[in-house]
Write an enzyme that holds these catalytic residues in place. Structure first.
Site: not given
Ligand SMILES: *[C@@H]1O[C@H](CO)[C@@H](O)[C@H](O)[C@H]1NC(C)=O
Ligand SMILES: *[C@@H]1O[C@H](CO)[C@@H](O)[C@H](O)[C@H]1NC(C)=O
Ligand SMILES: *[C@@H]1O[C@H](CO)[C@@H](O)[C@H](O)[C@H]1NC(C)=O
Ligand SMILES: *[C@@H]1O[C@H](CO)[C@@H](O)[C@H](O)[C@H]1NC(C)=O
Length: 397
Positions: A221, A244
């Site tokens: 993430d 991410h």
């Protein structure tokens, strides 16, 4: 009476205006097995009730096992220092089988003028909570166990966080919500690359945020996510990866009206992250993302180094269709990007049919980390570009 006595014993005053409280004096064992939550709460009541520059000390070489805790203000003092020398440890998943879900593990609410620093660690003990089973396939009994944020600040103004190591959160490591005037520096936020949804820092509904000199290497993430209602954010000298990337959004989920403006990301490195500089919005939402810049960025085999994705639908189908409404994107600069991309599409500006305006891309030099060509692709993106490899000929004037 007993409470008064324990406070006066714990009160190692160096002067009446600078009380210091040690959690050990409130009965915290620090042996990694005793539930030290009650002792921390007692210590917090003392700290929050004291006036002057107040310090809560968490001693070195000890491990404090803490169950979800709420540190609630407002406090008497507007300068509270929590000095973390030892380790704070979350319970393992097994220990909380019967609990209902909670939003956060260490939750601070309405505490102004808080400084949390030290060389200590905040360990979410996430290994026992993660499961390789995707979230939507997990039995609800497991979903209920998830703690959404390890360290959460709600309505905390003039907040400083510095020096700590944040490890293996069950989900997000640090969350800021409705906080104004925050400085985060010199943190190490670390979780394995395959840990699920272990965001580094999430910011929402907040203003005047500075995040600097921080390493964020987490799971699948965002390293940093700047969400709705947020403005005046500077992110500087942050290294991200795995993770991410540094994202604005997602904005406009479920038709929401959300705004983000004045976000400036400078001197950051993306090293092996899945994305680099990203803005993501969901079709059907309203509001805007504007005055955003990413400048002086180093890329080391970064996935998708430059991304605008206005067809973002997390958890459902990706590449959602345009709708009548879209979050407006304008005034976005990507400048001074150097290094390598792990993906062919080094630059991907995927705007809604309403279009993105005022996109500037200059002094970018991205090559492939795996010897491929790299290219830029765009849809409905308007702006200007100078000195960019790959060339962004798809940008409309
Ligand atoms: C969970 O609940 C079961 C049944 O109610 C009980 O036997 C067990 O001791 C509980 N476990 C914990 C960790 O509280
Ligand atoms: C962010 O940087 C801008 C430009 O340097 C500055 O004007 C602003 O005060 C900074 N904001 C924060 C919160 O650091
Ligand atoms: C990039 O990440 C790799 C793998 O974690 C690490 O070995 C390397 O030192 C990092 N490079 C830089 C410049 O930080
Ligand atoms: C781009 O970077 C590569 C490798 O880092 C270098 O060889 C090349 O000269 C650079 N090109 C420009 C236009 O700066």
């Amino acid at each position: 009476m007993f409470f008064m006595l324990s406070i006066s014993l714990a009160y190692l005053a160096t002067g009446n205006s600078q009380p210091t409280f040690d959690v050990g004096k409130f009965g915290a064992a620090g042996d990694g097995e005793t539930n030290d939550s009650p002792a921390f709460l007692k210590a917090w009541e003392a700290v929050c009730g004291a006036s002057g520059k107040t310090t809560l000390q968490i001693p070195a070489n000890k491990i404090f096992l803490l169950y979800p805790l709420q540190f609630v203000g407002p406090c008497k003092s507007s300068f509270i220092h929590i000095q973390v020398m030892g380790k704070l440890l979350a319970p393992s998943a097994n220990a909380r089988r019967n609990s209902t879900s909670v939003d956060c593990w260490l939750c601070f609410e309405r505490v102004d003028g808080l400084l949390i620093d030290g060389p200590g660690q905040i360990d979410g003990n996430g290994e026992t909570w993660w499961t390789k089973v995707p979230i939507h396939e997990r039995p609800t009994s497991i979903i209920r166990l998830i703690i959404l944020q390890a360290l959460h600040f709600h309505g905390c103004n003039d907040l400083r966080l510095s020096g700590l190591t944040h490890l293996n959160s069950q989900k997000n490591h640090i969350g800021l919500h409705n906080c104004h005037g925050v400085s985060i520096s010199n943190l190490h936020i670390i979780a394995p690359s395959d840990s699920p949804n272990t965001d580094g820092i999430d910011v929402s509904l907040s203003t005047q945020i500075l995040i600097s000199n921080t390493f964020i290497g987490t799971g699948s993430d965002d390293c940093i996510a700047v969400k709705g209602g947020t403005s005046n954010v500077n992110i500087t000298r942050v290294t991200c990866g795995p993770g991410h990337g540094i994202s604005i959004g997602s904005l406009g989920e479920d038709g929401a009206n959300q705004i983000v403006d004045q976000v400036h990301v400078t001197g950051c490195t993306f090293n092996g992250s899945d994305n680099g500089a990203r803005i993501k919005t969901t079709p059907g939402g309203t509001g805007f993302a504007r005055d955003v810049s990413f400048e002086g960025i180093t890329l080391i085999a970064s996935g998708n180094p430059i991304v605008i994705d206005q067809h973002y639908c997390n958890g459902r189908d990706h590449h959602c269709q345009d709708q009548e409404k879209a979050v407006a994107i304008s005034g976005v600069t990507f400048s001074g990007f150097q290094g390598t991309s792990a993906d062919v599409e080094a630059i991907n500006l995927d705007c809604s049919k309403q279009g993105c305006r005022g996109i500037t891309i200059n002094n970018v030099n991205i090559s492939s980390s795996v010897g491929h060509d790299v290219r830029a692709v765009c849809k409905n993106a308007h702006g200007t570009t100078v000195s960019t490899v790959p060339v962004v000929s798809c940008l409309l004037s």
